[in-house]
Write a protein that holds these residues in place. Structure first.
Motif, mmCIF file in Angstrom:
data_model
loop_
_atom_site.group_PDB
_atom_site.id
_atom_site.type_symbol
_atom_site.label_atom_id
_atom_site.label_comp_id
_atom_site.label_asym_id
_atom_site.label_seq_id
_atom_site.Cartn_x
_atom_site.Cartn_y
_atom_site.Cartn_z
ATOM 1 N N ASN A 148 1.776 -7.734 -1.658
ATOM 2 C CA ASN A 148 2.821 -6.757 -1.982
ATOM 3 C C ASN A 148 3.389 -6.108 -0.715
ATOM 4 O O ASN A 148 4.603 -5.943 -0.587
ATOM 5 N N ILE A 149 2.492 -5.762 0.209
ATOM 6 C CA ILE A 149 2.947 -5.148 1.462
ATOM 7 C C ILE A 149 3.785 -6.139 2.252
ATOM 8 O O ILE A 149 4.864 -5.796 2.780
ATOM 9 N N LEU A 150 3.340 -7.387 2.341
ATOM 10 C CA LEU A 150 4.087 -8.402 3.087
ATOM 11 C C LEU A 150 5.466 -8.655 2.442
ATOM 12 O O LEU A 150 6.472 -8.761 3.140
ATOM 13 N N SER A 151 5.475 -8.787 1.138
ATOM 14 C CA SER A 151 6.748 -9.048 0.467
ATOM 15 C C SER A 151 7.699 -7.860 0.627
ATOM 16 O O SER A 151 8.908 -8.009 0.756
ATOM 17 N N LYS A 152 7.170 -6.633 0.628
ATOM 18 C CA LYS A 152 7.984 -5.436 0.812
ATOM 19 C C LYS A 152 8.657 -5.445 2.180
ATOM 20 O O LYS A 152 9.851 -5.186 2.316
ATOM 21 N N TYR A 153 7.873 -5.778 3.250
ATOM 22 C CA TYR A 153 8.434 -5.768 4.595
ATOM 23 C C TYR A 153 9.319 -6.991 4.859
ATOM 24 O O TYR A 153 10.262 -6.906 5.621
ATOM 25 N N LEU A 154 9.007 -8.110 4.230
ATOM 26 C CA LEU A 154 9.826 -9.301 4.465
ATOM 27 C C LEU A 154 11.152 -9.241 3.702
ATOM 28 O O LEU A 154 12.155 -9.792 4.147
ATOM 29 N N ILE A 192 -6.109 -8.978 -1.916
ATOM 30 C CA ILE A 192 -5.106 -9.989 -1.583
ATOM 31 C C ILE A 192 -3.767 -9.630 -2.223
ATOM 32 O O ILE A 192 -2.708 -9.766 -1.590
ATOM 33 N N ASP A 193 -3.799 -9.163 -3.466
ATOM 34 C CA ASP A 193 -2.551 -8.739 -4.127
ATOM 35 C C ASP A 193 -1.899 -7.591 -3.372
ATOM 36 O O ASP A 193 -0.671 -7.564 -3.185
ATOM 37 N N LYS A 194 -2.675 -6.627 -2.899
ATOM 38 C CA LYS A 194 -2.130 -5.509 -2.135
ATOM 39 C C LYS A 194 -1.460 -6.002 -0.852
ATOM 40 O O LYS A 194 -0.361 -5.581 -0.501
ATOM 41 N N VAL A 195 -2.160 -6.923 -0.148
ATOM 42 C CA VAL A 195 -1.601 -7.461 1.103
ATOM 43 C C VAL A 195 -0.325 -8.231 0.812
ATOM 44 O O VAL A 195 0.681 -8.105 1.542
#
Length: 133
Positions: A125-131, A120-123
């Motif tokens: 991080n990925i979402l926050s990076k793209y957003l 969940i933390d990885k997901v």
């Protein structure tokens, strides 16, 4: 005198040819046969129904007895199992095995929760990076 007149009327009625509507006698015979058949079915089905009621009552009684004896046997078996450990050392060993199994399964579950948390933390991080980009 009245008897003579009645006899004359009866004789006159018997001598006269009376005609019935066409097919009336055939319809009356069919109706009488149908009534007789339904009465015959009623009288035949009654003993069958009584027999069926008796058999179903006997079957229900047998099932009830079997259920009672099964319950009694399982109740006695349960009581025997609860009195298995009369020796305290054996009880301690069995308790230790049960606690070890509980601990092992609990640790396994906690590690799966931790792994899921990392995913969940990885997901996130990925979402926050793209957003944020």
């Amino acid at each position: 005198m009245n008897d003579k007149k009645i006899d004359e009327l009866i004789n006159k009625a018997l001598q006269e040819e009376q005609t019935l509507p066409e097919g009336l006698s055939h319809r009356l015979e069919e109706r009488i046969d149908a009534w007789a058949a339904t009465e015959e079915k009623k009288t035949r089905s009654l003993p069958r129904r009584r027999t069926l009621y008796w058999l179903s009552g006997i079957a229900a009684s047998i099932l009830l007895c079997i259920g009672f004896f099964q319950y009694e046997a399982s109740y006695q078996a349960h009581n025997r199992l609860s009195d298995t450990y009369t020796n305290p050392e054996e009880a301690a060993v069995a308790a230790e095995k049960a606690l070890f199994l509980l601990s092992h399964n609990l640790n396994k579950g906690i590690s799966q929760v931790n792994n899921a948390g990392q995913e969940i933390d990885k997901v996130n991080n990925i979402l926050s990076k793209y957003l944020n980009d």
